[in-house]
Design a protein around this motif. Structure first.
Motif, PDB file in Angstrom:
ATOM      1  N   ASN A 144       0.819  -1.210   0.000  1.00 30.89           N
ATOM      2  CA  ASN A 144       0.000   0.000   0.000  1.00 30.89           C
ATOM      3  C   ASN A 144       0.856   1.266   0.000  1.00 30.89           C
ATOM      4  N   LEU A 145       1.985   1.246   0.666  1.00 24.56           N
ATOM      5  CA  LEU A 145       2.902   2.391   0.592  1.00 24.56           C
ATOM      6  C   LEU A 145       3.335   2.612  -0.857  1.00 24.56           C
ATOM      7  N   ASP A 146       3.728   1.526  -1.521  1.00 24.72           N
ATOM      8  CA  ASP A 146       4.191   1.634  -2.905  1.00 24.72           C
ATOM      9  C   ASP A 146       3.087   2.075  -3.857  1.00 24.72           C
ATOM     10  N   ARG A 147       1.883   1.554  -3.687  1.00 22.73           N
ATOM     11  CA  ARG A 147       0.826   1.923  -4.632  1.00 22.73           C
ATOM     12  C   ARG A 147       0.369   3.360  -4.456  1.00 22.73           C
ATOM     13  N   PHE A 148       0.481   3.908  -3.244  1.00 22.44           N
ATOM     14  CA  PHE A 148       0.128   5.306  -3.024  1.00 22.44           C
ATOM     15  C   PHE A 148       1.316   6.243  -3.194  1.00 22.44           C
ATOM     16  N   GLY A 149       2.532   5.705  -3.344  1.00 25.76           N
ATOM     17  CA  GLY A 149       3.705   6.548  -3.491  1.00 25.76           C
ATOM     18  C   GLY A 149       4.116   7.202  -2.187  1.00 25.76           C
ATOM     19  N   LEU A 150       4.116   6.416  -1.122  1.00 23.97           N
ATOM     20  CA  LEU A 150       4.474   6.926   0.203  1.00 23.97           C
ATOM     21  C   LEU A 150       5.653   6.135   0.750  1.00 23.97           C
ATOM     22  N   ARG A 151       6.484   6.820   1.511  1.00 21.94           N
ATOM     23  CA  ARG A 151       7.658   6.172   2.098  1.00 21.94           C
ATOM     24  C   ARG A 151       7.750   6.574   3.562  1.00 21.94           C
ATOM     25  N   ILE A 152       7.927   5.557   4.415  1.00 17.87           N
ATOM     26  CA  ILE A 152       8.216   5.806   5.826  1.00 17.87           C
ATOM     27  C   ILE A 152       9.401   4.931   6.203  1.00 17.87           C
ATOM     28  N   SER A 153      10.127   5.356   7.203  1.00 14.23           N
ATOM     29  CA  SER A 153      11.267   4.564   7.664  1.00 14.23           C
ATOM     30  C   SER A 153      10.794   3.525   8.677  1.00 14.23           C
ATOM     31  N   LEU A 154      11.637   2.547   8.915  1.00 13.80           N
ATOM     32  CA  LEU A 154      11.335   1.551   9.931  1.00 13.80           C
ATOM     33  C   LEU A 154      11.181   2.230  11.292  1.00 13.80           C
ATOM     34  N   ALA A 155      12.040   3.199  11.582  1.00 13.82           N
ATOM     35  CA  ALA A 155      11.952   3.912  12.865  1.00 13.82           C
ATOM     36  C   ALA A 155      10.610   4.631  12.996  1.00 13.82           C
ATOM     37  N   GLN A 156      10.133   5.227  11.907  1.00 17.52           N
ATOM     38  CA  GLN A 156       8.836   5.904  11.946  1.00 17.52           C
ATOM     39  C   GLN A 156       7.708   4.891  12.166  1.00 17.52           C
ATOM     40  N   TRP A 157       7.786   3.762  11.456  1.00 13.70           N
ATOM     41  CA  TRP A 157       6.794   2.696  11.630  1.00 13.70           C
ATOM     42  C   TRP A 157       6.733   2.269  13.088  1.00 13.70           C
ATOM     43  N   GLN A 158       7.896   2.112  13.706  1.00 15.34           N
ATOM     44  CA  GLN A 158       7.956   1.629  15.077  1.00 15.34           C
ATOM     45  C   GLN A 158       7.494   2.665  16.096  1.00 15.34           C
ATOM     46  N   LEU A 159       7.373   3.935  15.689  1.00 13.52           N
ATOM     47  CA  LEU A 159       6.818   4.959  16.576  1.00 13.52           C
ATOM     48  C   LEU A 159       5.298   4.847  16.691  1.00 13.52           C
ATOM     49  N   LEU A 160       4.686   4.196  15.724  1.00 15.83           N
ATOM     50  CA  LEU A 160       3.229   4.042  15.763  1.00 15.83           C
ATOM     51  C   LEU A 160       2.841   3.014  16.818  1.00 15.83           C
ATOM     52  N   PRO A 161       1.758   3.261  17.540  1.00 15.65           N
ATOM     53  CA  PRO A 161       1.290   2.258  18.498  1.00 15.65           C
ATOM     54  C   PRO A 161       0.914   0.965  17.772  1.00 15.65           C
ATOM     55  N   TYR A 162       0.990  -0.141  18.471  1.00 15.44           N
ATOM     56  CA  TYR A 162       0.689  -1.443  17.880  1.00 15.44           C
ATOM     57  C   TYR A 162      -0.674  -1.437  17.186  1.00 15.44           C
ATOM     58  N   GLU A 163      -1.692  -0.882  17.801  1.00 13.15           N
ATOM     59  CA  GLU A 163      -3.040  -0.906  17.217  1.00 13.15           C
ATOM     60  C   GLU A 163      -3.089  -0.151  15.886  1.00 13.15           C
ATOM     61  N   ASP A 164      -2.325   0.928  15.749  1.00 13.07           N
ATOM     62  CA  ASP A 164      -2.271   1.645  14.472  1.00 13.07           C
ATOM     63  C   ASP A 164      -1.560   0.798  13.419  1.00 13.07           C
ATOM     64  N   ARG A 165      -0.458   0.157  13.804  1.00 19.78           N
ATOM     65  CA  ARG A 165       0.248  -0.720  12.859  1.00 19.78           C
ATOM     66  C   ARG A 165      -0.656  -1.868  12.434  1.00 19.78           C
ATOM     67  N   ARG A 166      -1.392  -2.412  13.383  1.00 17.08           N
ATOM     68  CA  ARG A 166      -2.319  -3.504  13.085  1.00 17.08           C
ATOM     69  C   ARG A 166      -3.394  -3.031  12.104  1.00 17.08           C
ATOM     70  N   LEU A 167      -3.953  -1.863  12.341  1.00 17.12           N
ATOM     71  CA  LEU A 167      -4.991  -1.327  11.455  1.00 17.12           C
ATOM     72  C   LEU A 167      -4.451  -1.136  10.036  1.00 17.12           C
ATOM     73  N   LEU A 168      -3.259  -0.581   9.903  1.00 18.04           N
ATOM     74  CA  LEU A 168      -2.670  -0.381   8.576  1.00 18.04           C
ATOM     75  C   LEU A 168      -2.454  -1.716   7.859  1.00 18.04           C
ATOM     76  N   ALA A 169      -2.160  -2.763   8.633  1.00 15.23           N
ATOM     77  CA  ALA A 169      -1.951  -4.092   8.041  1.00 15.23           C
ATOM     78  C   ALA A 169      -3.263  -4.787   7.692  1.00 15.23           C
ATOM     79  N   CYS A 170      -4.388  -4.179   8.026  1.00 15.68           N
ATOM     80  CA  CYS A 170      -5.700  -4.737   7.697  1.00 15.68           C
ATOM     81  C   CYS A 170      -6.292  -4.147   6.420  1.00 15.68           C
ATOM     82  N   PHE A 171      -5.641  -3.138   5.848  1.00 13.69           N
ATOM     83  CA  PHE A 171      -6.149  -2.561   4.606  1.00 13.69           C
ATOM     84  C   PHE A 171      -6.011  -3.570   3.475  1.00 13.69           C
TER      85      PHE A 171
END
Length: 160
Positions: free
Chosen positions: A30-57
């Motif tokens: 989904n990052l690639d299809r929308f043309g978005l880039r985040i770092s691993l460190a930025q990903w890890q700043l997100l709370p688990y529930e937000d990461r989980r929600l993004l993985a449900c798209f």
């Protein structure tokens, strides 16, 4: 399209994602299809529930079907990391979409993993998301520890 009830993780990712500590392939897609880039460190700043929600798209190649991934990501990144994702122009014709040619990186990764690269027919029979995953895992010249497990999971692991 509605969100999936659970994160879209392949079996090979369950161990390597370490409870969504690492960016799963569904989020990378989904990052690639929308043309978005985040770092691993930025990903890890997100709370688990937000990461989980993004993985449900959903992982559909049509950005018009589920346009809220980018909005959700921006809001989460602003709220929890005080940054915004970087934009880039998505590839209009990525190699994984082409069912008439197996990307060269896949042959290289197959060689490193001591596997036969998938033939054209097997490549064409994979669903688009599986082709994306293999192409993504094969993009760098060094061996990828998830490539052989992905090939096994997709029924393509034939020893050389």
């Amino acid at each position: 399209m509605a969100l999936n009830e659970a994160p879209l993780l392949f079996r090979f990712e369950v161990d390597s994602s370490e409870n969504l500590t690492y960016i799963p392939m569904c989020v990378r897609f989904n990052l690639d299809r929308f043309g978005l880039r985040i770092s691993l460190a930025q990903w890890q700043l997100l709370p688990y529930e937000d990461r989980r929600l993004l993985a449900c798209f959903p992982v559909d190649d049509d950005t018009q079907i589920e346009p809220n991934f980018d909005h959700a990501l921006f809001e989460m990144m602003r709220t929890h990391a005080n940054v915004e994702p970087e934009w880039f122009a998505p590839d209009e014709a990525p190699a994984w979409r082409n069912v008439n040619a197996v990307p060269g990186g896949i042959a290289h990764q197959s060689e490193l993993a001591n596997l036969q690269p998938p033939g054209l027919e097997a490549w064409a029979q994979l669903d688009p998301f599986q082709r994306y995953v293999l192409a993504k895992l094969a993009r760098k010249p060094e061996g990828n520890h998830d490539f052989a497990p992905a090939m096994r999971e997709f029924g393509l692991a034939v020893p050389r």
